[in-house]
Design a protein around this motif. Structure first.
Motif, short mmCIF file in Angstrom:
data_model
loop_
_atom_site.label_atom_id
_atom_site.label_comp_id
_atom_site.label_asym_id
_atom_site.label_seq_id
_atom_site.Cartn_x
_atom_site.Cartn_y
_atom_site.Cartn_z
N GLN A 1 0.83 -1.20 0.00
CA GLN A 1 0.00 0.00 0.00
C GLN A 1 0.86 1.25 0.00
O GLN A 1 2.01 1.24 0.47
N ALA A 2 0.33 2.34 -0.53
CA ALA A 2 1.05 3.60 -0.56
C ALA A 2 1.49 4.00 0.85
O ALA A 2 0.73 3.87 1.81
N GLY A 3 2.73 4.48 0.95
CA GLY A 3 3.29 4.86 2.24
C GLY A 3 4.03 3.74 2.93
O GLY A 3 4.73 3.97 3.92
N GLN B 1 16.17 -1.01 -0.50
CA GLN B 1 15.16 -0.73 0.51
C GLN B 1 14.30 0.41 0.01
O GLN B 1 14.81 1.50 -0.26
N MET B 2 13.00 0.18 -0.11
CA MET B 2 12.08 1.18 -0.63
C MET B 2 11.11 1.59 0.47
O MET B 2 10.34 0.76 0.96
N ASN B 3 11.15 2.87 0.84
CA ASN B 3 10.27 3.40 1.87
C ASN B 3 9.37 4.48 1.28
O ASN B 3 9.64 5.02 0.21
N SER B 4 8.30 4.80 2.00
CA SER B 4 7.36 5.84 1.57
C SER B 4 6.94 5.63 0.12
O SER B 4 6.95 6.56 -0.69
N LEU B 5 6.57 4.43 -0.20
CA LEU B 5 6.23 4.09 -1.58
C LEU B 5 5.00 4.84 -2.08
O LEU B 5 4.06 5.09 -1.33
N LYS B 6 5.05 5.17 -3.36
CA LYS B 6 3.99 5.90 -4.03
C LYS B 6 3.46 5.07 -5.20
O LYS B 6 4.17 4.21 -5.72
N PRO C 1 16.07 -11.00 -14.54
CA PRO C 1 14.79 -11.12 -15.25
C PRO C 1 13.72 -10.12 -14.81
O PRO C 1 12.73 -9.94 -15.52
N GLY C 2 13.90 -9.49 -13.66
CA GLY C 2 12.96 -8.50 -13.19
C GLY C 2 12.02 -9.00 -12.10
O GLY C 2 11.74 -10.19 -12.00
N ALA C 3 11.55 -8.07 -11.27
CA ALA C 3 10.59 -8.36 -10.21
C ALA C 3 9.53 -7.27 -10.19
O ALA C 3 9.86 -6.08 -10.19
N GLN C 4 8.26 -7.65 -10.17
CA GLN C 4 7.17 -6.69 -10.21
C GLN C 4 6.87 -6.13 -8.83
O GLN C 4 6.75 -6.88 -7.86
N VAL C 5 6.75 -4.80 -8.76
CA VAL C 5 6.34 -4.12 -7.53
C VAL C 5 5.12 -3.28 -7.86
O VAL C 5 5.16 -2.44 -8.76
N THR C 6 4.03 -3.51 -7.13
CA THR C 6 2.80 -2.77 -7.35
C THR C 6 2.42 -2.03 -6.08
O THR C 6 2.29 -2.63 -5.01
#
Length: 118
Positions: free
Chosen positions: A13-15, A79-84, A110-115
C-alpha cells in the motif's frame, strides 16, 4: 545461465515499505537498480560501486530508496520506503565489470514486479 536474480517483489500500500534483493554470481565492479513502468522507458533508480560502496540515486527516489551491497552474501538490496503509486514498475538489477560505474551494464536480471496501491 542467469547471473542475476531478483526477489522480494509484490504488492504494497502507498506509504509502505518493501525490500528487493538481487543474488549475483559474478564479481561486478558496479551494480545498479533499474525500473520500467507500463508505457515508460526503463530508467535507472540507484547504483553502487563495489570498490568504495558509493551510491547515487535518481531524483525521483532520493530520500526514500537505499541501495546496499553485501559482498559476502553476494546480494544487492534496494530498501524502498514511503512508496507511491508511481513507483509501480518492474524492477531489474544489473551489473558490469567496468572499473568505474559507467552508462552501460552487461548483465541483467529477469525483473521483479512491484505494485503500489493507493
Amino acid at each position: 545461465e542467469k547471473q542475476l536474480v531478483e526477489s522480494g517483489g509484490g504488492s504494497v500500500q502507498a506509504g509502505g515499505s518493501r525490500r528487493l534483493s538481487c543474488a549475483f554470481g559474478r564479481s561486478y565492479a558496479c551494480m545498479a537498480w533499474f525500473r520500467q513502468a507500463p508505457g515508460k522507458e526503463r530508467a535507472e533508480v540507484a547504483r553502487i560501486s563495489r570498490a568504495d560502496g558509493s551510491t547515487s540515486y535518481a531524483d525521483s527516489v532520493k530520500g526514500r530508496f537505499t541501495a546496499s551491497l553485501d559482498n559476502n552474501k553476494r546480494a544487492l538490496y534496494l530498501q524502498m520506503n514511503s512508496l507511491k503509486p508511481e513507483d509501480t514498475a518492474t524492477y531489474y538489477c544489473a551489473g558490469d565489470f567496468a572499473p568505474n560505474c559507467g552508462t552501460a551494464f552487461g548483465d541483467w536480471g529477469p525483473g521483479a514486479q512491484v505494485t503500489v496501491s493507493s
